[in-house]
Design a protein around this motif. Structure first.
Motif, short mmCIF file in Angstrom:
data_model
loop_
_atom_site.label_atom_id
_atom_site.label_comp_id
_atom_site.label_asym_id
_atom_site.label_seq_id
_atom_site.Cartn_x
_atom_site.Cartn_y
_atom_site.Cartn_z
N HIS A 123 50.20 36.76 32.14
CA HIS A 123 49.95 37.79 33.16
C HIS A 123 51.26 38.49 33.47
N PRO A 124 51.21 39.73 33.94
CA PRO A 124 52.46 40.40 34.30
C PRO A 124 53.14 39.67 35.46
N SER A 125 54.46 39.74 35.48
CA SER A 125 55.22 39.06 36.53
C SER A 125 55.65 40.00 37.65
N TYR A 126 55.42 41.30 37.45
CA TYR A 126 55.76 42.24 38.52
C TYR A 126 54.91 43.51 38.37
N VAL A 127 54.88 44.27 39.45
CA VAL A 127 54.18 45.55 39.45
C VAL A 127 54.89 46.49 40.44
N CYS A 128 54.88 47.77 40.11
CA CYS A 128 55.42 48.80 40.99
C CYS A 128 54.29 49.77 41.37
N TRP A 129 54.43 50.40 42.52
CA TRP A 129 53.54 51.48 42.92
C TRP A 129 54.23 52.27 44.03
N TRP A 130 53.77 53.48 44.25
CA TRP A 130 54.34 54.36 45.26
C TRP A 130 53.61 54.22 46.57
N VAL A 131 54.37 54.23 47.66
CA VAL A 131 53.80 54.24 49.01
C VAL A 131 54.42 55.41 49.77
N SER A 132 53.70 55.91 50.74
CA SER A 132 54.22 56.97 51.58
C SER A 132 55.36 56.44 52.44
N ASP A 133 56.27 57.33 52.78
CA ASP A 133 57.38 56.97 53.66
C ASP A 133 56.83 56.37 54.95
N GLY A 134 57.38 55.24 55.36
CA GLY A 134 56.94 54.58 56.57
C GLY A 134 55.84 53.56 56.38
N VAL A 135 55.26 53.49 55.20
CA VAL A 135 54.20 52.52 54.92
C VAL A 135 54.84 51.21 54.45
N PRO A 137 54.04 47.95 52.47
CA PRO A 137 53.01 47.34 51.62
C PRO A 137 52.74 45.91 52.07
N THR A 138 51.56 45.43 51.79
CA THR A 138 51.21 44.05 52.14
C THR A 138 51.18 43.19 50.89
N TRP A 139 51.21 41.88 51.13
CA TRP A 139 51.09 40.94 50.02
C TRP A 139 49.80 41.19 49.25
N GLN A 140 48.71 41.47 49.97
CA GLN A 140 47.43 41.72 49.31
C GLN A 140 47.51 42.98 48.45
N ASP A 141 48.23 44.01 48.92
CA ASP A 141 48.44 45.20 48.09
C ASP A 141 49.09 44.81 46.77
N GLY A 142 50.14 43.99 46.85
CA GLY A 142 50.84 43.56 45.65
C GLY A 142 49.94 42.80 44.69
N VAL A 143 49.15 41.89 45.24
CA VAL A 143 48.24 41.10 44.40
C VAL A 143 47.21 42.01 43.72
N SER A 144 46.60 42.90 44.47
CA SER A 144 45.57 43.76 43.87
C SER A 144 46.18 44.68 42.82
N ARG A 145 47.40 45.16 43.04
CA ARG A 145 48.05 46.02 42.05
C ARG A 145 48.43 45.23 40.80
N LEU A 146 48.91 44.01 40.98
CA LEU A 146 49.27 43.17 39.83
C LEU A 146 48.03 42.85 39.00
N GLU A 147 46.94 42.52 39.66
CA GLU A 147 45.70 42.24 38.94
C GLU A 147 45.20 43.49 38.23
N HIS A 148 45.33 44.65 38.86
CA HIS A 148 44.93 45.91 38.23
C HIS A 148 45.79 46.17 36.99
N LEU A 149 47.09 45.94 37.10
CA LEU A 149 47.99 46.12 35.96
C LEU A 149 47.56 45.21 34.81
N HIS A 150 47.25 43.97 35.11
CA HIS A 150 46.82 43.03 34.08
C HIS A 150 45.53 43.50 33.41
N ASP A 151 44.58 43.94 34.21
CA ASP A 151 43.27 44.31 33.68
C ASP A 151 43.24 45.66 32.98
N HIS A 152 44.09 46.61 33.42
CA HIS A 152 43.98 47.99 32.94
C HIS A 152 45.26 48.57 32.34
N GLY A 153 46.36 47.84 32.41
CA GLY A 153 47.62 48.39 31.94
C GLY A 153 48.24 49.35 32.94
#
Length: 177
Positions: A123-135, A137-153
């Motif tokens: 599985h991927p060991s990291y993931v990046c994504w953009w957030v708006s200034d002042g946002v 991110p949550t741990w759940q955001d990170g998990v869902s993005r990492l799983e998305h990266l694994h499943d879809h590239g």
């Protein structure tokens, strides 16, 4: 201006409570790495426990970073004695500063040792994504993005340094790594 969120997750070969030398080496490296990274240009913040970090990731109060979460493929324990993971969640001004901080200095040295400490999960060991200034991110955001990266590239929703995307509504500025 958008900011870069970066979530990392690894499954350790032995529980965090293991008194063995490899676990101690991992802990000791983190004591030097986190301060070095926090001084790196472009670093904004990272998830830190509000209560000083006593307990497991699951038991800590992460404040605005939300409740701690792990990917579905993590199958090890969640107690002090059995937890075998390492995870980070951070914010950066852009891709290049984050990339430079991760792939230079003490963190680069630690990456060279990652297979001493971490299992190869497929599985991927990291993931990046953009957030708006002042946002924040949550741990759940990170998990869902990492799983998305694994499943879809890599996609604008979840990507890696090497297959990156410009911030939404931004003109490509040659910041691909």
């Amino acid at each position: 201006m958008p900011q870069l969120a970066l979530y990392t997750f690894g499954v350790l070969k032995s529980p965090l409570a293991d008194p063995g030398p490899l676990t101690r080496e991992l802990h000791d490296s983190g004591k030097a790495i986190y301060p070095e990274i926090s001084r790196h240009p472009g670093y904004l913040a990272r998830a830190e426990a509000a209560d000083g970090g006593q307990g497991t990731h699951f038991d800590l109060d992460w404040g605005a970073w939300g409740e701690f979460a792990v990917p579905a493929w993590y199958g090890k324990g969640r107690t002090v004695e059995t937890s075998a993971l390492d995870a980070t969640l951070s914010l950066w001004t852009d891709l290049r500063p984050a990339f430079d901080a991760i792939y230079t200095g003490l963190h680069r040295e630690a990456l060279n040792r990652r297979y001493d400490w971490f299992e190869r999960t497929g599985h991927p060991s990291y993931v990046c994504w953009w957030v708006s200034d002042g946002v924040i991110p949550t741990w759940q955001d990170g998990v869902s993005r990492l799983e998305h990266l694994h499943d879809h590239g890599s996609a604008p929703h979840a990507f890696t340094f090497h297959h990156s995307f410009a911030p939404p509504s931004a003109v490509r500025r040659g910041n691909a790594l």
